[in-house]
Design a protein around this motif. Structure first.
Motif, PDB file in Angstrom:
ATOM      1  N   SER A  25       0.824  -1.205   0.000  1.00 30.31           N
ATOM      2  CA  SER A  25       0.000   0.000   0.000  1.00 30.31           C
ATOM      3  C   SER A  25       0.859   1.257   0.000  1.00 30.31           C
ATOM      4  O   SER A  25       0.618   2.193  -0.768  1.00 30.31           O
ATOM      5  N   ASN A  47      -6.096  -0.899  -3.390  1.00 26.29           N
ATOM      6  CA  ASN A  47      -5.412  -0.379  -2.208  1.00 26.29           C
ATOM      7  C   ASN A  47      -6.312  -0.379  -0.978  1.00 26.29           C
ATOM      8  O   ASN A  47      -5.843  -0.560   0.144  1.00 26.29           O
ATOM      9  N   GLY A  56      -0.856   3.631   8.497  1.00 24.37           N
ATOM     10  CA  GLY A  56      -1.600   4.343   7.462  1.00 24.37           C
ATOM     11  C   GLY A  56      -1.499   5.847   7.623  1.00 24.37           C
ATOM     12  O   GLY A  56      -1.411   6.581   6.634  1.00 24.37           O
ATOM     13  N   ASP A  77      -3.825  -0.038  -8.106  1.00 24.98           N
ATOM     14  CA  ASP A  77      -4.174   0.985  -7.127  1.00 24.98           C
ATOM     15  C   ASP A  77      -5.619   0.859  -6.657  1.00 24.98           C
ATOM     16  O   ASP A  77      -5.945   1.211  -5.530  1.00 24.98           O
ATOM     17  N   LEU A 108      -6.024  -3.811   0.558  1.00 25.89           N
ATOM     18  CA  LEU A 108      -4.731  -3.993   1.206  1.00 25.89           C
ATOM     19  C   LEU A 108      -4.690  -3.231   2.525  1.00 25.89           C
ATOM     20  O   LEU A 108      -4.190  -3.731   3.539  1.00 25.89           O
ATOM     21  N   ASP A 109      -5.225  -2.019   2.508  1.00 30.43           N
ATOM     22  CA  ASP A 109      -5.245  -1.215   3.726  1.00 30.43           C
ATOM     23  C   ASP A 109      -6.125  -1.872   4.789  1.00 30.43           C
ATOM     24  O   ASP A 109      -5.784  -1.860   5.976  1.00 30.43           O
ATOM     25  N   THR A 152       5.169   2.488   6.379  1.00 31.11           N
ATOM     26  CA  THR A 152       3.758   2.111   6.512  1.00 31.11           C
ATOM     27  C   THR A 152       3.550   0.892   7.411  1.00 31.11           C
ATOM     28  O   THR A 152       2.688   0.921   8.293  1.00 31.11           O
ATOM     29  N   ARG A 167       1.949   6.881   6.454  1.00 35.32           N
ATOM     30  CA  ARG A 167       1.979   6.847   4.981  1.00 35.32           C
ATOM     31  C   ARG A 167       1.334   8.090   4.384  1.00 35.32           C
ATOM     32  O   ARG A 167       1.908   8.750   3.513  1.00 35.32           O
TER      33      ARG A 167
END
Length: 203
Positions: A17, A90, A131, A87, A93-94, A39, A134
Motif C-alpha cells: 500500500s 489499495n 496508514g 491501485d 490492502l489497507d 507504513t 503513509r
C-alpha cells in the motif's frame, strides 16, 4: 505460527500500500522504499513509544523487514502500467493491514498485562499508525481523519480481545475476527458508512 502468518500478511499488505501511494505521488526509488517501510512499521514504533516499551523489539523480527523490502521491490520494478492498475485494490490492502495490526496491537497489550484502556489504545495505534504515517509522508489527508469509519474497526477488534469476547490466543477465533474486521472495513467504505452525525439532524 498464526501470529507469524498474520504479521507477514500485514507487513506485505501495508508495504504494498505504501509503495503504491509513493508511485502515485511520483516518488523516486529512495522515497518509495522509505514510504513502503514506514507504513508497516510506524504503528508499532508509535505504540511502543506511547506505552513506554523499548522500540528495539519492533526490529528484532528481521524477516519482516525482508518481507517489506521484497514487496516494495516487486512494486517498484514491475511495469508501472501494471502497478497503477493495482491501485484500485489499495482499499483492500489497507483493510488487511488495519485488521492484522489492530489484532497484533491488542495481543501485545494483553501479553504485557495492560488494562482494557491500554489494549484499546494499542490496538488503535498499531492498526492506524502505519496508514497515518503513509498519508502524512505523502501529504495526503490521513484516512483516520476522514468521515469514513476507519479507526473504529481497529478499536472494535481491541475491545473484543480486551473484554475476552474472543480468545486472542485461539487461532480460529483470531482469524475469524481478522476476517470480520476486514469485511466491515470494506463494507463501510463501499456502502458509505460514516460518523458524521450532523447529517442525521437533516433527516
Amino acid at each position: 505460527m498464526s501470529w507469524e502468518i498474520l504479521n507477514i500478511i500485514a507487513v506485505a499488505a501495508f508495504a504494498f500500500s505504501g509503495s503504491i501511494v509513493a508511485l502515485n505521488e511520483r516518488y523516486d526509488i529512495f522515497g518509495t522504499f522509505i514510504l513502503g517501510i514506514a507504513t508497516p512499521f510506524a504503528g508499532g514504533i508509535i505504540r511502543n513509544i506511547a506505552l513506554g516499551v523499548p522500540v528495539v523489539h519492533v526490529w528484532e523480527q528481521g524477516y519482516l523487514l525482508y518481507v517489506a523490502m521484497g514487496t516494495i521491490s516487486i512494486v517498484y520494478f514491475f511495469p508501472k502500467s501494471w502497478v497503477m492498475s493495482w491501485d484500485r485494490w489499495n482499499i483492500y490492502l489497507d483493510a488487511i493491514g488495519l485488521s492484522a495490526f489492530a489484532l497484533q496491537g491488542a495481543s501485545f497489550a494483553i501479553g504485557a498485562d495492560f488494562p482494557l484502556g491500554g489494549v484499546l489504545f494499542s490496538s488503535i495505534i498499531t492498526g492506524v499508525g502505519g496508514g497515518v504515517a503513509r498519508d502524512v509522508l505523502a501529504q495526503r489527508k490521513p484516512m483516520v481523519l476522514h468521515q469514513e469509519i476507519y479507526a473504529v474497526w481497529a478499536m472494535t477488534g481491541g475491545l473484543a480481545a480486551g473484554i475476552g469476547l474472543i480468545d486472542i490466543g485461539n487461532m480460529w477465533q483470531t482469524y475469524s475476527l481478522f476476517f470480520l474486521i476486514i469485511m466491515m472495513r470494506v463494507l463501510s467504505y463501499h456502502l458509505g458508512w460514516h460518523l458524521r452525525f450532523r447529517d442525521l439532524y437533516r433527516l
